[in-house]
Design a protein around this motif. Structure first.
Motif, PDB file in Angstrom:
ATOM      1  N   UNK A  66      -7.442  15.174   3.493  1.00  0.00           N
ATOM      2  CA  UNK A  66      -6.357  14.737   3.421  1.00  0.00           C
ATOM      3  C   UNK A  66      -5.540  14.097   4.529  1.00  0.00           C
ATOM      4  N   UNK A  67      -4.799  13.041   4.552  1.00  0.00           N
ATOM      5  CA  UNK A  67      -4.008  12.716   5.846  1.00  0.00           C
ATOM      6  C   UNK A  67      -2.472  13.343   5.682  1.00  0.00           C
ATOM      7  N   UNK A  68      -2.090  14.104   6.731  1.00  0.00           N
ATOM      8  CA  UNK A  68      -0.886  14.901   6.532  1.00  0.00           C
ATOM      9  C   UNK A  68      -0.087  14.511   7.827  1.00  0.00           C
ATOM     10  N   UNK A  69       1.008  14.435   7.744  1.00  0.00           N
ATOM     11  CA  UNK A  69       1.938  14.493   8.849  1.00  0.00           C
ATOM     12  C   UNK A  69       2.121  16.012   9.903  1.00  0.00           C
TER      13      UNK A  69
ATOM     14  N   UNK B  73       5.447  12.045  19.295  1.00  0.00           N
ATOM     15  CA  UNK B  73       6.010  13.370  18.728  1.00  0.00           C
ATOM     16  C   UNK B  73       5.654  13.875  17.392  1.00  0.00           C
ATOM     17  N   UNK B  74       5.216  12.667  16.319  1.00  0.00           N
ATOM     18  CA  UNK B  74       4.595  12.902  15.437  1.00  0.00           C
ATOM     19  C   UNK B  74       3.160  12.060  15.311  1.00  0.00           C
ATOM     20  N   UNK B  75       2.132  12.798  14.625  1.00  0.00           N
ATOM     21  CA  UNK B  75       0.892  12.227  14.642  1.00  0.00           C
ATOM     22  C   UNK B  75       0.486  12.403  13.118  1.00  0.00           C
ATOM     23  N   UNK B  76      -0.613  11.867  12.761  1.00  0.00           N
ATOM     24  CA  UNK B  76      -1.206  12.082  11.282  1.00  0.00           C
ATOM     25  C   UNK B  76      -2.488  12.937  11.839  1.00  0.00           C
TER      26      UNK B  76
ATOM     27  N   UNK C 111       0.243  12.572   3.152  1.00  0.00           N
ATOM     28  CA  UNK C 111       0.705  11.045   2.930  1.00  0.00           C
ATOM     29  C   UNK C 111       0.358  10.671   1.656  1.00  0.00           C
ATOM     30  N   UNK C 112       1.372   9.928   0.937  1.00  0.00           N
ATOM     31  CA  UNK C 112       1.018   9.526  -0.360  1.00  0.00           C
ATOM     32  C   UNK C 112       1.007   7.951  -0.306  1.00  0.00           C
ATOM     33  N   UNK C 113      -0.074   7.358  -0.843  1.00  0.00           N
ATOM     34  CA  UNK C 113      -0.030   5.942  -1.289  1.00  0.00           C
ATOM     35  C   UNK C 113       0.153   5.521  -2.368  1.00  0.00           C
ATOM     36  N   UNK C 114       0.837   4.220  -2.537  1.00  0.00           N
ATOM     37  CA  UNK C 114       0.919   3.411  -3.821  1.00  0.00           C
ATOM     38  C   UNK C 114      -0.520   2.959  -4.240  1.00  0.00           C
ATOM     39  N   UNK C 115      -1.108   2.563  -3.177  1.00  0.00           N
ATOM     40  CA  UNK C 115      -2.344   1.946  -3.408  1.00  0.00           C
ATOM     41  C   UNK C 115      -3.518   2.641  -2.644  1.00  0.00           C
TER      42      UNK C 115
ATOM     43  N   UNK D  72       0.801  -1.237   0.320  1.00  0.00           N
ATOM     44  CA  UNK D  72      -0.074  -0.084  -0.076  1.00  0.00           C
ATOM     45  C   UNK D  72       0.937   1.265  -0.102  1.00  0.00           C
ATOM     46  N   UNK D  73       1.828   1.349   0.868  1.00  0.00           N
ATOM     47  CA  UNK D  73       2.706   2.596   0.820  1.00  0.00           C
ATOM     48  C   UNK D  73       3.902   2.668   0.338  1.00  0.00           C
ATOM     49  N   UNK D  74       4.690   1.480   0.117  1.00  0.00           N
ATOM     50  CA  UNK D  74       5.847   1.403  -0.788  1.00  0.00           C
ATOM     51  C   UNK D  74       7.086   1.748   0.130  1.00  0.00           C
ATOM     52  N   UNK D  75       7.116   3.128   0.730  1.00  0.00           N
ATOM     53  CA  UNK D  75       8.048   3.911   1.418  1.00  0.00           C
ATOM     54  C   UNK D  75       7.557   4.248   2.673  1.00  0.00           C
ATOM     55  N   UNK D  76       8.450   4.884   3.529  1.00  0.00           N
ATOM     56  CA  UNK D  76       8.102   5.574   4.785  1.00  0.00           C
ATOM     57  C   UNK D  76       7.152   6.586   4.512  1.00  0.00           C
ATOM     58  N   UNK D  77       5.980   6.483   5.078  1.00  0.00           N
ATOM     59  CA  UNK D  77       4.818   7.245   4.555  1.00  0.00           C
ATOM     60  C   UNK D  77       5.289   8.977   5.066  1.00  0.00           C
ATOM     61  N   UNK D  78       6.405   8.981   5.958  1.00  0.00           N
ATOM     62  CA  UNK D  78       6.462  10.268   6.410  1.00  0.00           C
ATOM     63  C   UNK D  78       7.816  10.830   5.731  1.00  0.00           C
ATOM     64  N   UNK D  79       8.945  10.323   5.605  1.00  0.00           N
ATOM     65  CA  UNK D  79       9.948  11.034   5.163  1.00  0.00           C
ATOM     66  C   UNK D  79      10.308  10.375   3.589  1.00  0.00           C
ATOM     67  N   UNK D  80       9.662   9.302   3.135  1.00  0.00           N
ATOM     68  CA  UNK D  80       9.670   8.448   1.827  1.00  0.00           C
ATOM     69  C   UNK D  80      10.956   7.800   1.647  1.00  0.00           C
ATOM     70  N   UNK D  81      11.859   7.631   2.633  1.00  0.00           N
ATOM     71  CA  UNK D  81      12.924   6.603   2.445  1.00  0.00           C
ATOM     72  C   UNK D  81      12.741   5.478   2.534  1.00  0.00           C
ATOM     73  N   UNK D  82      13.495   4.443   1.927  1.00  0.00           N
ATOM     74  CA  UNK D  82      13.054   2.925   1.922  1.00  0.00           C
ATOM     75  C   UNK D  82      14.138   2.089   2.868  1.00  0.00           C
TER      76      UNK D  82
END
Length: 315
Positions: free
Chosen positions: A195-198, A186-189, A242-246, A123-133
């Motif tokens: 939209x879902x945002x960090x 310390x982080x929330x959605x 937040x971006x989702x592949x699916x 669904x997500x592919x990478x880290x939803x927050x910072x996008x690294x893998x």
């Protein structure tokens, strides 16, 4: 609620707090002082559920607050904070099978943590927050079934409409560092314009506080490094979506769950709550070791990203 102001004034007198706008010094709960208790209860008045706000107002108005103070604080902590902050969970960071909703008599019917992670990777592919893998983990939005205060009260999972802790809708794919920050409240959605945002918690009332701004800059910089598929690092209004592949609606993060987690973050902030590091229990797969090489690479990326600048939103 009109009586909230009177309740706050009573609390201010009870705790001899001079300035109700000051965020208290961060301390673990066992070492809370008067300012932490005051901040925590003000957090309940501002962000808590209606029945808990009304109960606090009632206690403050009938003179029964001092007698019930410790019990009420412990109950509110168990309800709002303990289901999320794993360092206060006791000896195990995972919900016992027998206490999961719907688990009785349904052996093998619930998804496992490994199955949840596989679904999140799709669904997500990478880290939803910072996008690294690097060092990706399956993070739980609601980390465990809470102990309801009242006998007829549903658990948070049930109230969110979830059947299992390991449902994909109760998960976020996060890197090790973002996962830790999410678990530490310390982080929330948040939900902004559907939209879902960090969101990154500012532990002070200073909108220009250096550590808070550096944390936002680091996330934005890393998003710039890993940007692809025409994703926007930040939206036009400055929000980190937040971006989702699916994007199928039935597998997206549970919005009631993320709102419960947001409430915990905001109350914990006002309390000056801190994590007892010696008890911290990461919410990672229990049978999967930490990849320390990947974790080291990720930490170096974060450290360098904190010094970068990425467009006007990172200023």
């Amino acid at each position: 609620m009109g009586n909230s102001s009177a309740a706050k004034e009573m609390l201010q007198r009870h705790y001899s707090t001079a300035d109700p706008l000051v965020i208290p010094t961060q301390r673990i709960k066992s070492e809370w002082k008067e300012d932490n208790k005051f901040g925590f209860l003000c957090g309940i008045l501002e962000h808590g559920e209606q029945q808990h706000r009304e109960e606090l107002v009632r206690l403050s108005s009938d003179g029964g607050f001092a007698e019930h103070e410790d019990v009420f604080i412990d109950q509110m902590f168990d309800h709002y904070i303990r289901p999320y902050l794993k360092s206060y969970s006791g000896s195990s960071c995972h919900t016992p099978v027998g206490s999961r909703p719907g688990s009785a008599g349904s052996s093998g019917s619930e998804p496992t943590h490994k199955q949840m992670k596989k679904a999140l990777e799709a669904r997500d592919g990478v880290c939803l927050f910072c996008w690294n893998n690097l060092s990706l983990e399956a993070s739980h939005i609601i980390a465990r079934k809470n102990i309801p205060i009242a006998q007829d009260e549903y658990s948070l999972l049930q109230r969110a409409g979830l059947q299992s802790k390991h449902q994909v809708q109760n998960g976020l794919l996060l890197c090790k560092i973002c996962h830790d920050q999410f678990d530490l409240l310390h982080y929330y959605v948040d939900v902004v314009d559907d939209r879902l945002v960090l969101k990154i918690v500012n532990q002070t009332n200073d909108a220009n506080h250096d550590s808070w701004r550096r944390a936002a800059k680091a996330i934005i910089a890393l998003r710039g490094v890993y940007q692809k598929d025409n994703r926007q690092v930040v939206d036009a209004d400055g929000e980190m979506r937040l971006w989702f592949m699916d994007n199928k609606a039935d597998i997206q993060p549970n919005r009631a769950g993320v709102q419960f987690h947001k409430t915990a973050c905001l109350i914990w902030r006002m309390a000056g709550g801190a994590d007892p590091e010696d008890e911290y229990c990461s919410d990672c797969d229990s049978d999967t070791g930490v990849d320390y090489l990947q974790k080291g690479r990720l930490q170096r990326l974060w450290d360098s990203a904190g010094t970068l600048r990425y467009d006007q939103h990172a200023e």
